[in-house]
Design an enzyme around this catalytic site. Sequence first.
Site, short mmCIF file in Angstrom:
data_model
loop_
_atom_site.label_atom_id
_atom_site.label_comp_id
_atom_site.label_asym_id
_atom_site.label_seq_id
_atom_site.Cartn_x
_atom_site.Cartn_y
_atom_site.Cartn_z
N HIS A 1 18.63 13.80 -15.61
CA HIS A 1 19.82 14.65 -15.65
C HIS A 1 19.46 16.08 -16.03
O HIS A 1 20.04 17.03 -15.51
CB HIS A 1 20.83 14.07 -16.65
CG HIS A 1 22.19 14.69 -16.55
ND1 HIS A 1 22.99 14.55 -15.45
CD2 HIS A 1 22.88 15.46 -17.42
CE1 HIS A 1 24.13 15.20 -15.63
NE2 HIS A 1 24.08 15.76 -16.83
N ASP B 1 17.96 10.26 -12.42
CA ASP B 1 19.13 10.57 -13.23
C ASP B 1 19.88 9.26 -13.48
O ASP B 1 20.40 8.66 -12.54
CB ASP B 1 20.03 11.57 -12.51
CG ASP B 1 21.16 12.10 -13.38
OD1 ASP B 1 21.61 11.35 -14.29
OD2 ASP B 1 21.60 13.23 -13.15
N SER C 1 25.92 19.99 -14.55
CA SER C 1 26.82 18.99 -15.09
C SER C 1 28.26 19.53 -15.11
O SER C 1 28.78 19.92 -14.07
CB SER C 1 26.33 18.55 -16.47
OG SER C 1 26.84 17.30 -16.83
#
Length: 278
Positions: A258, A230, A125
């Site tokens: 995710h 995701d 991320s």
Amino acid sequence: MALFLLGRRGFQRAMTAIRPYCSSVASGKKPVNGVDLYYEQTGRGKHAVLLLPGALGNTKTDFGPQLKSLAKERFTVVGWDPRGYGQSRPPDRDFPPDFFERDAKDAVDLMKTLGFGKFSLLGWSDGGITALVAAARNPDLINKMVVWGANAFVSQQDLKLYNEVRDVSKWSARMRQPMEEVYGVQVFAKLWEAWVDGIAQFVHRPEGSICMELLPLISCPTLIIHGEKDPMVPILHPEYLLKHIKGSRLHLMPEGKHNLHLRHADEFNTLVEDFLEE
């Protein structure tokens, strides 16, 4: 909806990840670029690997299964808390226009301080974005790179989603708990709002670029992993990375969301180990 939104920057963190994960982890702080950065290190392998956490994340919330289970005879694994996050406080975290560049420099300089001349990056991320910047800026230092849940630009849809989750009081208690335990209720709320403002500033750049112009500078072997379930990182983001990072490859995990490295830790760890050892 909020549960899915929170996954956008690392808040789909498995609760089981926040537990003691290894009895042979060394930890401490190192002075780097004017701040004391907290790190944890495990393993004795020749191949050094740095783990880069998501937004507001830290070693304990984001990478328990990796510190515990990545092959210690083959890898030396280092987790760290970026400045202003987790145990790398003070200082208070801020988000100037170059905060990804700053995190990238801190990460590389921490590894140098720990004595690693060359190393690989695993970035999730926000940490994936930091890894992209670090690899582009330091081609001679980065061995290989794995990124997931990362993006090189901010779209108008991304901006809308960030603003929808600005107010953490609207989150479920379960979703707030891990970060409130790290930061406290009030500090967490303020820090999250500051992050939303920090990431939103990129939408005003040409094409919403965070690091688009840096991708052609990346020369290390790069594995991009994407969870097909995701909810907050559409396939266009990993596809953009694939197109613009020379020689990169994209691996899709059909059941991954995710936080695929937490929910599917064994599959993820095996995939990463195989790639790093090629």
